[in-house]
Motif scaffolding. Sequence first.
Motif, mmCIF file in Angstrom:
data_model
loop_
_atom_site.group_PDB
_atom_site.id
_atom_site.type_symbol
_atom_site.label_atom_id
_atom_site.label_comp_id
_atom_site.label_asym_id
_atom_site.label_seq_id
_atom_site.Cartn_x
_atom_site.Cartn_y
_atom_site.Cartn_z
ATOM 1 N N TYR A 1 14.432 -15.420 5.470
ATOM 2 C CA TYR A 1 14.299 -13.983 5.288
ATOM 3 C C TYR A 1 12.881 -13.617 4.834
ATOM 4 O O TYR A 1 12.168 -14.415 4.222
ATOM 5 C CB TYR A 1 15.332 -13.474 4.282
ATOM 6 C CG TYR A 1 16.708 -13.257 4.882
ATOM 7 C CD1 TYR A 1 17.470 -12.151 4.528
ATOM 8 C CD2 TYR A 1 17.248 -14.141 5.817
ATOM 9 C CE1 TYR A 1 18.730 -11.928 5.068
ATOM 10 C CE2 TYR A 1 18.500 -13.935 6.367
ATOM 11 C CZ TYR A 1 19.240 -12.828 5.995
ATOM 12 O OH TYR A 1 20.491 -12.619 6.540
ATOM 13 N N THR B 1 14.692 -9.168 3.935
ATOM 14 C CA THR B 1 15.420 -8.790 5.138
ATOM 15 C C THR B 1 15.377 -9.927 6.147
ATOM 16 O O THR B 1 14.427 -10.722 6.181
ATOM 17 C CB THR B 1 14.818 -7.529 5.781
ATOM 18 O OG1 THR B 1 13.434 -7.754 6.048
ATOM 19 C CG2 THR B 1 14.968 -6.329 4.868
ATOM 20 N N HIS C 1 13.218 -2.608 7.575
ATOM 21 C CA HIS C 1 13.744 -1.505 6.763
ATOM 22 C C HIS C 1 12.871 -0.282 6.990
ATOM 23 O O HIS C 1 11.641 -0.363 6.982
ATOM 24 C CB HIS C 1 13.774 -1.887 5.277
ATOM 25 C CG HIS C 1 12.421 -1.989 4.647
ATOM 26 N ND1 HIS C 1 11.815 -0.927 4.001
ATOM 27 C CD2 HIS C 1 11.550 -3.026 4.572
ATOM 28 C CE1 HIS C 1 10.633 -1.303 3.553
ATOM 29 N NE2 HIS C 1 10.443 -2.566 3.885
ATOM 30 N N THR D 1 17.086 0.616 -3.133
ATOM 31 C CA THR D 1 17.836 -0.295 -2.278
ATOM 32 C C THR D 1 17.376 -1.729 -2.503
ATOM 33 O O THR D 1 16.182 -1.993 -2.621
ATOM 34 C CB THR D 1 17.633 0.073 -0.793
ATOM 35 O OG1 THR D 1 18.054 1.425 -0.588
ATOM 36 C CG2 THR D 1 18.434 -0.837 0.115
ATOM 37 N N TYR E 1 17.784 -5.393 -0.584
ATOM 38 C CA TYR E 1 18.213 -6.219 0.539
ATOM 39 C C TYR E 1 18.291 -7.669 0.065
ATOM 40 O O TYR E 1 17.441 -8.125 -0.717
ATOM 41 C CB TYR E 1 17.209 -6.125 1.688
ATOM 42 C CG TYR E 1 17.150 -4.789 2.377
ATOM 43 C CD1 TYR E 1 17.996 -4.495 3.431
ATOM 44 C CD2 TYR E 1 16.238 -3.814 1.976
ATOM 45 C CE1 TYR E 1 17.930 -3.268 4.077
ATOM 46 C CE2 TYR E 1 16.167 -2.594 2.609
ATOM 47 C CZ TYR E 1 17.015 -2.324 3.655
ATOM 48 O OH TYR E 1 16.951 -1.108 4.286
ATOM 49 N N SER E 2 19.275 -8.416 0.560
ATOM 50 C CA SER E 2 19.389 -9.815 0.148
ATOM 51 C C SER E 2 20.070 -10.647 1.227
ATOM 52 O O SER E 2 20.784 -10.118 2.089
ATOM 53 C CB SER E 2 20.163 -9.934 -1.171
ATOM 54 O OG SER E 2 21.465 -9.389 -1.048
ATOM 55 N N GLN F 1 23.328 -10.288 6.295
ATOM 56 C CA GLN F 1 22.449 -9.384 5.553
ATOM 57 C C GLN F 1 23.273 -8.542 4.600
ATOM 58 O O GLN F 1 24.211 -7.843 5.000
ATOM 59 C CB GLN F 1 21.690 -8.465 6.504
ATOM 60 C CG GLN F 1 20.769 -7.463 5.805
ATOM 61 C CD GLN F 1 19.494 -8.091 5.281
ATOM 62 O OE1 GLN F 1 18.664 -8.556 6.042
ATOM 63 N NE2 GLN F 1 19.341 -8.114 3.958
ATOM 64 N N ILE G 1 23.179 -5.427 1.749
ATOM 65 C CA ILE G 1 22.400 -4.241 1.404
ATOM 66 C C ILE G 1 23.108 -3.549 0.249
ATOM 67 O O ILE G 1 24.283 -3.188 0.360
ATOM 68 C CB ILE G 1 22.274 -3.273 2.591
ATOM 69 C CG1 ILE G 1 21.738 -3.992 3.837
ATOM 70 C CG2 ILE G 1 21.384 -2.100 2.228
ATOM 71 C CD1 ILE G 1 21.782 -3.149 5.089
ATOM 72 N N LEU H 1 18.240 0.226 8.171
ATOM 73 C CA LEU H 1 17.811 -1.077 8.674
ATOM 74 C C LEU H 1 17.826 -0.969 10.187
ATOM 75 O O LEU H 1 18.858 -0.619 10.774
ATOM 76 C CB LEU H 1 18.759 -2.176 8.194
ATOM 77 C CG LEU H 1 18.383 -3.612 8.583
ATOM 78 C CD1 LEU H 1 17.120 -4.044 7.859
ATOM 79 C CD2 LEU H 1 19.522 -4.565 8.271
ATOM 80 N N ARG I 1 27.567 -1.046 -1.465
ATOM 81 C CA ARG I 1 27.093 -2.361 -1.023
ATOM 82 C C ARG I 1 27.845 -2.776 0.226
ATOM 83 O O ARG I 1 29.081 -2.671 0.285
ATOM 84 C CB ARG I 1 27.306 -3.413 -2.116
ATOM 85 C CG ARG I 1 26.702 -4.787 -1.776
ATOM 86 C CD ARG I 1 26.905 -5.767 -2.921
ATOM 87 N NE ARG I 1 26.126 -6.990 -2.718
ATOM 88 C CZ ARG I 1 26.546 -8.056 -2.013
ATOM 89 N NH1 ARG I 1 27.736 -8.037 -1.438
ATOM 90 N NH2 ARG I 1 25.764 -9.120 -1.880
ATOM 91 N N CYS J 1 27.777 -5.784 3.693
ATOM 92 C CA CYS J 1 27.235 -6.951 4.386
ATOM 93 C C CYS J 1 27.452 -6.743 5.872
ATOM 94 O O CYS J 1 28.510 -6.238 6.288
ATOM 95 C CB CYS J 1 27.931 -8.235 3.934
ATOM 96 S SG CYS J 1 27.594 -8.699 2.230
#
Length: 693
Positions: free
Chosen positions: A36, A49, A55, A64, A66-67, A80, A82, A94, A171, A173
């Motif tokens: 990422y 991301t 993004h 925000t 992102y992970s 992903q 968020i 995104l 949240r 995914c």
Amino acid sequence: MAMLRCLLAAVLLLPAPALAAETLVPLANPGFEGTYVALPTGGPVSGETAPGWDHNSGYGDTTTLYSRETTNPHSGSACQAITVSAVRDGNLQLIQGAALKAGTVVTLTAWLRGEPGAVANLAVQGGPPGYAQIAGTALAVGPKWQRVLAQGYVTADEQAAVVISLNAPGRICIDDVRLTTRPGKPAPIAAFGPIAQSFFGIHVSNFQFNRLRNPTFAPPRRSAGAEGAAISGEIAHDWDDNSEWADVAVRYASDPTPVPGGGAGQGVTIERVTSGRQQLRQGVRVVAGRSYTFTALLRGTLGLAVEMLIRNADDPYNAHASRTITDLDGGWKRYSVTGKVGPSGRIDLMFGADQPGSYSVADVTFTTDAGKPVPPGVRFPPPGFGLLRLWDSGTTWAVLEPVPGQWQWAQLDRWMAARQPGQAVMLTLGQSPTWASSDPAWLTYNGAGAAAPPKNIADWINYVTKVATRYKGRIQFYEIWNEPNDKTFYAGTLDQLMELTRTASEVIRKIDPAARIVTAPPYTPGYLEQYLAAGAASYADIIGYHVYATPPEEAARQLANVRLVLARRNPAGKPLWDTEGGSGDGTTLPAKARTYMARKYLVDLAFGASHFGWYGWGPDTPYAVGTVPQGDPREQTPAAKAFFTVRGWLLGAALSGTRIDAAGSWRITLDLPGGKRGLVLWNPSGSARFTLP
């Protein structure tokens, strides 16, 4: 040969070919794998991301994170995640670009999960300048993976984008995004039975702006500081500070001094006046050329001069009547001003001062100069409309039951008495009274808390029961709510909307079996998909939707996208109604406005709507050309006259075919009463040649 001329460019629409195999549109990293990419630290958007995705944080103002989520991806080793903790403006996006070709149907699928309560939006969005949505859907996520699907027609070569967005904290995914296309173009329906009078709908627009709102300055209040620190404090809903043009410092607050007869007072403290003046206002739309009286209770600083006026809401902002009050003191006193309104019919009721001091306002009234209630600024529709939709007509639940158990039927009774012979009525249910609302602090033009569903479903059931009982046999159609995908009108969840739909349907069908139920009409196919997937069609007789389109031919693509949804979610084949829509705006020239009115009804008919309701019978709006001139509801515009011409062509006829040829010319063939045939032709792009049969 003959020549046909019209004004605006149209989308080329041809009958759809047989379904063909799908072609995969290549996306970079649709499974959100790999190493990422870290985002810059220290800003409101942070984290990392998946490669291939970007993004679009410049679009909105959000906080925000992102992970990379490795626990329970849908497939592979990652997905992903968020997390949105705050939304101050716009939404998070995104995105990834995708090239699309005209003449195809695009299908977007993805897998989503997340914290319950979060709503994810997925779309295929066109490029600049309009960034029009080609396909879109929304999903209220849960802990388990769910697959979502959105489809739409591509009518021009596009450098489009796949967009994943949230417009509220939550949240989610996301994993395994897939984009495909197949050949296909929006196609009109092949034929249609006799066109009934109910096809021709109308409703009276902007009616609510003909009455004074919140005359007692009731709570809740909202911040008055939109213009910065110089304008501060809290102001009663439906009233506005209009001092941003001046160099002043003003503070608003509730006045706790008891008001004779009840209600609250709005306090105004003017701390500084460098130039200009402080102004407190509310806009009203009335009939031009008539006289009106504006009254209020005031108290304030001894010697402070406060101006009370009825003024033109548009440039040159001239006063129709004004009074400068100089005898204020600590007690409430009643003042009034009377004047004849000028040609626009758009006015401001206003209080103002140009020197430091304090004053308070309470118990405002607005009447005719004879002291009678103000008549509506638009007249009732003349004969010819088969169905009158009551929305923006002073007939919401919030108006009918402002206090628990105290019913105010006068306005709805007035509409029922004024309808024309043979004219059916559709009442749009909803807009909670403040006392019944699950979120009474949510402010919209319909009142405090109106957009939120009721906190107690029993109150809703009682409301629907009262209405259906009183108007049994007189109201033929009930629409459950207005535009539930728009928080201006509905601020609840899909589950809550389903409960409102189910209970209203059960009550109405028991009391008035002949009445027909229309689903709550969104204006996005994605929301309609989710609503129907939850089972809404089983509680209704008609599927409702809204289509605004300029030029009118753009409605073809929108309706075709809706029909893609109905093919999946409406197995019983219940009819589609476009219960609200329009074309053009106040800048549209009269000759073009006339064609827009005619073409919108024809396009809706050709693309499968068995009812269309123009919004509305009244002056121009930002969304549609008007049927009466500004300020003179006794006259008809060319657009209004075009409606009656088209109605004369269509009523009792049967649509036998529609074709859009290679030159973009539309040809609608009709089987007319008495065995004759009719042909309606136009070309939106300019001039075209055609051969008369």
